[in-house]
Design a protein around this motif. Structure first.
Motif, PDB file in Angstrom:
ATOM      1  N   VAL A  61      48.296  -4.652  -8.915  1.00 20.49           N
ATOM      2  CA  VAL A  61      47.009  -4.614  -9.606  1.00 20.49           C
ATOM      3  C   VAL A  61      46.915  -3.437 -10.572  1.00 20.49           C
ATOM      4  CG1 VAL A  61      44.567  -4.040  -9.200  1.00 20.49           C
ATOM      5  CG2 VAL A  61      45.598  -5.981  -8.049  1.00 20.49           C
ATOM      6  N   PRO A  62      47.289  -2.204 -10.196  1.00 19.71           N
ATOM      7  CA  PRO A  62      47.179  -1.086 -11.156  1.00 19.71           C
ATOM      8  C   PRO A  62      48.016  -1.283 -12.415  1.00 19.71           C
ATOM      9  CG  PRO A  62      47.454  -0.249  -8.920  1.00 19.71           C
ATOM     10  CD  PRO A  62      47.701  -1.722  -8.859  1.00 19.71           C
ATOM     11  N   PHE A  63      49.080  -2.064 -12.327  1.00 19.32           N
ATOM     12  CA  PHE A  63      49.901  -2.300 -13.515  1.00 19.32           C
ATOM     13  C   PHE A  63      49.239  -3.278 -14.483  1.00 19.32           C
ATOM     14  CE2 PHE A  63      52.785  -1.023 -10.141  1.00 19.32           C
ATOM     15  CZ  PHE A  63      53.589  -0.096 -10.768  1.00 19.32           C
ATOM     16  N   LEU A  64      48.229  -4.006 -14.000  1.00 17.87           N
ATOM     17  CA  LEU A  64      47.521  -4.973 -14.855  1.00 17.87           C
ATOM     18  C   LEU A  64      46.313  -4.359 -15.546  1.00 17.87           C
ATOM     19  CD1 LEU A  64      47.580  -8.076 -12.466  1.00 17.87           C
ATOM     20  CD2 LEU A  64      49.205  -7.493 -14.274  1.00 17.87           C
ATOM     21  N   VAL A  65      46.030  -3.099 -15.228  1.00 19.12           N
ATOM     22  CA  VAL A  65      44.870  -2.422 -15.807  1.00 19.12           C
ATOM     23  C   VAL A  65      45.353  -1.371 -16.794  1.00 19.12           C
ATOM     24  CG1 VAL A  65      42.824  -1.038 -15.327  1.00 19.12           C
ATOM     25  CG2 VAL A  65      43.530  -2.815 -13.711  1.00 19.12           C
ATOM     26  N   LYS A  66      44.805  -1.414 -18.005  1.00 19.26           N
ATOM     27  CA  LYS A  66      45.214  -0.469 -19.054  1.00 19.26           C
ATOM     28  C   LYS A  66      44.514   0.863 -18.832  1.00 19.26           C
ATOM     29  CE  LYS A  66      45.336  -2.156 -23.156  1.00 19.26           C
ATOM     30  NZ  LYS A  66      44.885  -2.661 -24.492  1.00 19.26           N
ATOM     31  N   SER A  67      45.322   1.950 -18.956  1.00 17.99           N
ATOM     32  CA  SER A  67      44.749   3.284 -18.789  1.00 17.99           C
ATOM     33  C   SER A  67      45.517   4.267 -19.663  1.00 17.99           C
ATOM     34  CB  SER A  67      44.817   3.719 -17.320  1.00 17.99           C
ATOM     35  OG  SER A  67      44.330   5.026 -17.167  1.00 17.99           O
ATOM     36  N   ASP A  68      44.760   5.044 -20.462  1.00 15.37           N
ATOM     37  CA  ASP A  68      45.405   6.022 -21.333  1.00 15.37           C
ATOM     38  C   ASP A  68      45.830   7.279 -20.573  1.00 15.37           C
ATOM     39  OD1 ASP A  68      44.996   4.334 -23.500  1.00 15.37           O
ATOM     40  OD2 ASP A  68      42.988   5.175 -23.891  1.00 15.37           O
ATOM     41  N   SER A  69      45.117   7.622 -19.526  1.00 12.84           N
ATOM     42  CA  SER A  69      45.461   8.796 -18.711  1.00 12.84           C
ATOM     43  C   SER A  69      45.500   8.367 -17.242  1.00 12.84           C
ATOM     44  CB  SER A  69      44.424   9.908 -18.908  1.00 12.84           C
ATOM     45  OG  SER A  69      43.137   9.439 -18.582  1.00 12.84           O
ATOM     46  N   PRO A  70      46.651   7.916 -16.776  1.00  6.33           N
ATOM     47  CA  PRO A  70      46.748   7.404 -15.408  1.00  6.33           C
ATOM     48  C   PRO A  70      46.444   8.488 -14.378  1.00  6.33           C
ATOM     49  CG  PRO A  70      48.686   6.797 -16.709  1.00  6.33           C
ATOM     50  CD  PRO A  70      47.930   7.812 -17.504  1.00  6.33           C
ATOM     51  N   ASN A  71      45.698   8.102 -13.373  1.00  7.03           N
ATOM     52  CA  ASN A  71      45.373   8.996 -12.263  1.00  7.03           C
ATOM     53  C   ASN A  71      46.332   8.665 -11.118  1.00  7.03           C
ATOM     54  OD1 ASN A  71      44.291  10.417 -10.102  1.00  7.03           O
ATOM     55  ND2 ASN A  71      42.178  10.099 -10.799  1.00  7.03           N
ATOM     56  N   TYR A  72      47.372   9.476 -10.969  1.00  4.82           N
ATOM     57  CA  TYR A  72      48.401   9.160  -9.985  1.00  4.82           C
ATOM     58  C   TYR A  72      47.926   9.395  -8.552  1.00  4.82           C
ATOM     59  CZ  TYR A  72      51.519   8.879 -13.967  1.00  4.82           C
ATOM     60  OH  TYR A  72      52.105   8.518 -15.145  1.00  4.82           O
ATOM     61  N   LEU A  73      46.959  10.289  -8.381  1.00  2.00           N
ATOM     62  CA  LEU A  73      46.393  10.477  -7.047  1.00  2.00           C
ATOM     63  C   LEU A  73      45.647   9.218  -6.602  1.00  2.00           C
ATOM     64  CD1 LEU A  73      45.693  12.179  -4.587  1.00  2.00           C
ATOM     65  CD2 LEU A  73      43.748  13.110  -5.876  1.00  2.00           C
ATOM     66  N   PHE A  74      44.798   8.684  -7.499  1.00  2.00           N
ATOM     67  CA  PHE A  74      44.082   7.447  -7.180  1.00  2.00           C
ATOM     68  C   PHE A  74      45.063   6.288  -6.970  1.00  2.00           C
ATOM     69  CE2 PHE A  74      42.107   3.470  -8.566  1.00  2.00           C
ATOM     70  CZ  PHE A  74      41.040   3.410  -7.683  1.00  2.00           C
TER      71      PHE A  74
END
Length: 559
Positions: A201-214
């Motif tokens: 699921v996280p790979f299907l969501v676009k994010s400019d600044s990924p939160n690796y903790l979340f």
């Protein structure tokens, strides 16, 4: 006279009556005897040949029907629905692509059709489940999730209809629907599709600044939910998939972003996974042996993440924590064989990696050699084959690394490593000879190996000690050291009645002679040459005398 006649007549009649009475008594006695004999014969016959009691015997016919695989049902009812639902989803994707290329449908229509198809598949799959066509129903319901994931992905990435937050919430809702369907219809196939979608699921969501903790918290929660549910329901494929997919998701992120600052979060998540696997192994009775294998694999992968993510101090503390934990578990579960062997193996691995992390480079080889010998002793005590493999995997590479480094100084770590290797080989050879079956092979192979290593070690030591001497003196000392080693081997062979050692000594003596003739002869003086040949000749004569004496006294040698 008349009176006499009458008296005589009366006596005769009386006698006749008595005779008749006697006849009756005799006949009675004879009948009684015959009857008693018959009774005895009947009784004896019954004793000797007892008649079995009459029982009602029922012949129960047990028909063992060979279970024949119904390939028609297997293909048409099980595999074809799953295959064609995949084909159907591909067709829908290409249909949307074609509609976009030709301008037939706008983006809203395509998204709407995607949700309609998902609802239709769920409705029709539910009908099939109620009609007891479970395989077809599970395949249709399993196809709902990919359609929903792809539709949401198109809404977010392609058409920008929703933002990251809404897309993520929708994807989580689809995962929950899959989890609900898996639980309701008791379908492991739906569960597998659900966990694959949930992990990515996280790979299907676009994010400019990924939160690796979340990201790591989300992946850990998803993993724990599916893993504990799979353990409760005994779904082995979901259990194994949850373990693999967590590593895979982190590995993809780490490979794409080489300078990921949040890799320590991934390592902590993997550590949580390993502890959860350990807890499930202890608490559940679900496929214990397979869980132990998974635990070993998880431990090695966990160590890899720990070394990749943490610096020296943090890494050392985690390794100490693992060592102490597995040491405690090994002693606590020493009466449960599966747990004992599994935990002790991980303890040995933890100690090995702790040595690699903490012990200095100069002492590392010696420490690992000692650990390998200790692991071999554990194998001899409990006959755990995995311990023998670990001992070999430690001893062989470390031994090769020791032999590949020459000795430059007598008082050096290299000398200590060589000595430790030789002592370890002698110890292992003695233990193996006493405890294993292939005694002759062990005796022969270990004798040859130790002899070769001793030759190399003694040659280097002689060259170091005689470094200030002339070349003739160095060659002389080397040859003398080889001769002394051969004499020692023959003496031990004679004492222990091991012909292998005796033959090894003779072979080494002949090797010394060959070295003297082929290599040293042109480079040594006549005096040294004469002395060496005299020494070799005398030793050969003494050996011949010893062998002659031994053969004449018929000593028993072990080959």
């Amino acid at each position: 006279m008349d009176n006499q006649n009458q008296d005589l007549k009366k006596k005769v009649e009386k006698l006749e009556e008595e005779v008749i009475e006697m006849k009756k008594q005799i006949e009675f006695l004879l009948i009684t005897k015959e009857t008693s004999n018959e009774i005895k014969q009947i009784t004896q016959t019954k004793v000797n040949n007892p008649k079995p009691p009459k029982t009602v015997s029922r012949q129960v016919k047990v028909t063992v029907e060979n279970e024949k695989v119904d390939y028609e049902a297997l293909i048409f009812q099980k595999w074809l629905p799953r295959f064609f639902i995949f084909i159907f989803i591909l067709g829908v994707m290409w249909g949307f692509k074609a509609a976009s290329d030709y301008g037939v449908l706008n983006k809203y229509a395509k998204i709407g059709i995607g949700f309609v198809i998902a609802i239709a598949l769920f409705w029709y799959g539910n009908r099939q489940m109620k009609a007891k066509r479970s395989t077809l129903g599970q395949s249709l319901i399993g196809g709902v999730l990919p359609v929903l994931f792809l539709t949401t992905f198109a809404m977010h990435h392609l058409y920008h209809m929703v933002g990251s937050t809404i897309a993520f919430i929708l994807l989580i809702i689809w995962v929950c629907i899959g989890f609900y369907s898996m639980n309701r219809y008791k379908s492991e196939v739906i569960g597998l599709i659900s966990i694959i979608g949930a992990v990515f699921v996280p790979f299907l969501v676009k994010s400019d600044s990924p939160n690796y903790l979340f990201f790591s918290i989300y992946e850990t929660v998803i993993y724990l939910c599916f893993m504990f549910y799979a353990t409760f329901k005994k779904y082995k494929f979901i259990y194994l998939s949850s373990v693999i997919l967590l590593h895979l998701s982190y590995l993809i992120v780490a490979l794409v972003n080489f300078n990921t600052n949040g890799i320590e979060y991934f390592a902590l998540s993997i550590l949580v996974q390993h502890i959860s696997l350990l807890a499930i192994l202890i608490k559940s009775k679900f496929a214990i042996k397979k869980q132990v294998i998974i635990l070993h694999t998880s431990f090695i992968l966990t160590i890899g993440w720990i070394f990749s993510a943490f610096e020296d101090l943090n890494r050392t503390m985690i390794l100490i924590f693992l060592c102490v934990g597995y040491l405690f578990l090994t002693f606590y579960y020493k009466k449960k064989s599966d747990f004992f062997f599994g935990f002790s193996t991980n303890f040995i691995l933890a100690i090995s990696f702790l040595c690699l992390d903490s012990v200095s480079e100069n002492l590392l080889c010696t420490v690992l050699i000692i650990q390998a010998v200790s692991t071999y002793l554990f194998y001899l005590r409990y006959r755990d084959l995995l311990k023998l493999i670990l001992a070999a995997l430690t001893f062989i590479p470390v031994g090769i690394s020791i032999l590949s480094v020459g000795i430059d100084s007598f008082w050096s770590f290299e000398t200590m490593n060589w000595l430790m290797l030789i002592l370890a080989l002698i110890t292992i050879a003695i233990l193996a000879y006493k405890n294993e079956d292939e005694k002759q092979f062990i005796l022969l192979s270990s004798s040859l190996l130790i002899t070769v290593i001793l030759i190399a070690f003694i040659t280097q030591i002689v060259q170091i000690l005689a470094v200030d001497q002339s070349d003739n003196m160095i060659r002389l000392l080397i040859n003398i050291s080889w001769i002394l080693l051969s004499i020692l081997a023959m003496i031990l062979g004679n004492i222990k009645k091991f012909k292998v050692w005796t033959y090894t000594g003779i072979g080494l003596l002949l090797l010394t002679l060959g070295k003297l003739v082929l290599i040293d002869l042109p480079n040594i003086t006549l005096m040294v040459r004469a002395g060496l040949f005299i020494l070799l000749g005398l030793i050969g004569l003494v050996i011949s005398r010893i062998f002659f004496k031994g053969s004449s006294s018929q000593k028993n040698y072990k080959i």
